[in-house]
Design a protein around this motif. Structure first.
Motif, short mmCIF file in Angstrom:
data_model
loop_
_atom_site.label_atom_id
_atom_site.label_comp_id
_atom_site.label_asym_id
_atom_site.label_seq_id
_atom_site.Cartn_x
_atom_site.Cartn_y
_atom_site.Cartn_z
N GLY A 113 0.81 -1.21 0.00
CA GLY A 113 0.00 0.00 0.00
C GLY A 113 0.84 1.26 0.00
N GLN A 114 0.18 2.39 0.18
CA GLN A 114 0.86 3.68 0.21
C GLN A 114 1.81 3.73 1.40
OE1 GLN A 114 0.56 6.11 -2.09
NE2 GLN A 114 -0.82 4.81 -3.29
N THR A 115 3.07 4.09 1.14
CA THR A 115 4.07 4.03 2.21
C THR A 115 3.81 5.03 3.33
OG1 THR A 115 5.51 5.43 0.86
CG2 THR A 115 5.90 3.05 0.80
N TRP A 116 3.08 6.11 3.04
CA TRP A 116 2.79 7.06 4.12
C TRP A 116 1.96 6.37 5.21
CZ3 TRP A 116 -2.23 7.94 5.52
CH2 TRP A 116 -3.22 7.64 4.57
N HIS A 117 1.17 5.36 4.80
CA HIS A 117 0.38 4.61 5.78
C HIS A 117 1.07 3.32 6.20
CE1 HIS A 117 -2.97 2.80 7.87
NE2 HIS A 117 -2.93 1.75 7.05
N SER A 118 1.49 2.51 5.22
CA SER A 118 2.09 1.22 5.54
C SER A 118 3.42 1.38 6.28
CB SER A 118 2.28 0.39 4.28
OG SER A 118 3.02 1.10 3.30
N GLY A 119 4.15 2.44 5.96
CA GLY A 119 5.39 2.71 6.70
C GLY A 119 5.12 3.04 8.15
N ASP A 120 4.02 3.74 8.40
CA ASP A 120 3.64 4.06 9.77
C ASP A 120 3.23 2.80 10.53
OD1 ASP A 120 3.01 6.03 11.88
OD2 ASP A 120 0.95 5.36 11.56
N VAL A 121 2.55 1.89 9.83
CA VAL A 121 2.16 0.62 10.45
C VAL A 121 3.41 -0.18 10.85
CG1 VAL A 121 1.08 -1.62 10.04
CG2 VAL A 121 -0.05 0.47 9.26
N ALA A 122 4.38 -0.26 9.93
CA ALA A 122 5.63 -0.97 10.24
C ALA A 122 6.31 -0.36 11.46
CB ALA A 122 6.56 -0.93 9.03
N PRO A 173 10.71 2.43 7.48
CA PRO A 173 9.40 2.97 7.08
C PRO A 173 9.36 3.37 5.60
CG PRO A 173 10.10 3.90 9.18
CD PRO A 173 11.28 3.17 8.62
N ALA A 174 10.50 3.71 5.01
CA ALA A 174 10.51 4.14 3.60
C ALA A 174 10.03 3.04 2.67
CB ALA A 174 11.92 4.59 3.20
N ASN A 175 10.20 1.78 3.08
CA ASN A 175 9.66 0.68 2.27
C ASN A 175 8.73 -0.22 3.08
OD1 ASN A 175 11.59 -1.07 3.65
ND2 ASN A 175 13.12 -0.31 2.20
N ALA A 176 8.28 0.29 4.21
CA ALA A 176 7.26 -0.40 5.02
C ALA A 176 7.66 -1.83 5.34
CB ALA A 176 5.92 -0.37 4.31
N SER A 177 8.89 -2.00 5.80
CA SER A 177 9.41 -3.35 6.05
C SER A 177 10.11 -3.43 7.40
CB SER A 177 10.38 -3.76 4.94
OG SER A 177 9.75 -3.74 3.68
N ILE A 178 10.12 -4.64 7.93
CA ILE A 178 10.85 -4.96 9.15
C ILE A 178 11.69 -6.19 8.88
CG2 ILE A 178 10.62 -5.91 11.50
CD1 ILE A 178 8.27 -4.09 11.96
N ALA A 179 12.92 -6.19 9.37
CA ALA A 179 13.79 -7.36 9.26
C ALA A 179 14.23 -7.78 10.65
CB ALA A 179 15.01 -7.06 8.39
N GLU A 180 14.18 -9.08 10.88
CA GLU A 180 14.59 -9.65 12.17
C GLU A 180 15.72 -10.65 11.93
OE1 GLU A 180 12.63 -12.22 15.83
OE2 GLU A 180 12.19 -12.79 13.76
N LEU A 181 16.66 -10.66 12.84
CA LEU A 181 17.67 -11.71 12.90
C LEU A 181 17.84 -12.09 14.35
CD1 LEU A 181 19.92 -13.46 11.52
CD2 LEU A 181 21.51 -11.62 12.16
#
Length: 223
Positions: A113-122, A173-181
């Motif tokens: 979705g739109q990163t202004w929203h999905s980035g905030d969700v992330a 947030p710029a690509n609405a993603s989270i990475a875990e290790l």
């Protein structure tokens, strides 16, 4: 004679249209409904690779609907109602070893979705995760978390207890993603892991799992 000539032509055509041995790396777009291969960190960039020779994580990753972070399992963190991770695109790579050795889990989550929203969700998911980790000893008294790096977009922690856990988490947030290790092991009777943890700066590991997100989600991190 004509059959020989036709056979030669067909062989030549087959040679021209034979696909290359290696496909182009995935990026998003267009493959935004799954985690791109290029979103995973390189094995050589991960701690203890010289000992365990980690596989290419994209090759062992599996879809992970309604996924949780590793520390939440150990800390018995209650799952919140309407968890945003329930509608994220997520994949998890797990590399198991015998008891006493280090285990590895990597995870990538992406909100469409739109990163202004999905980035905030992330970002909200990341903030909630940090708070949950800080409360680990409340829900699981046998574990003691120590946050070693705390920044607005990245976190590293060591969790002591029946298992020794090194937890890393970044949000982009710029690509609405989270990475875990996360890497963990069960120490021996003397409380010392069979394989000593290397002296590796948190920032090096955090950057190793964050940088691939920029390459996988095109145009999200500027030039």
């Amino acid at each position: 004679m004509l059959r020989v000539m036709l056979a030669g032509v067909l062989v030549g055509v087959a040679a021209v249209v034979t696909p290359p041995a290696a496909a182009e790396p995935q990026t998003c777009p267009p493959t935004c409904d799954e985690i791109p291969d290029t979103a995973w960190p390189e094995p050589w960039s991960l701690p203890l690779n010289s000992r365990y020779h980690w596989p290419r994580l994209a090759d062992v990753a599996q879809p992970a609907p309604q996924s949780r972070f590793k520390f939440e399992e150990l800390c018995r963190t209650p799952r919140q109602r309407d968890d945003p991770r329930d509608y994220a695109v997520a994949a998890k790579a797990v590399v198991a070893h015998p008891d006493g050795q280090w285990q590895l889990q990597a995870q990538v989550l992406h909100w469409r979705g739109q990163t202004w929203h999905s980035g905030d969700v992330a970002n909200q998911v990341f903030v909630a995760a940090v708070a949950a980790l800080e409360a680990c000893q409340v829900t699981a008294p046998e574990f003691s978390p120590s946050i070693t790096t705390a920044q607005i977009d990245r976190m590293a922690a060591v969790i002591s207890g029946p298992q020794v856990v090194h937890q890393y988490l970044v949000v982009n947030p710029a690509n609405a993603s989270i990475a875990e290790l996360v890497l963990w092991t069960t120490p021996g009777a003397d409380g010392v892991p069979l394989v000593r943890w290397p002296m590796v700066p948190d920032e090096r590991v955090l950057e190793a799992i964050d940088a691939p997100l920029c390459g996988a989600y095109l145009g999200s991190c500027g030039s």
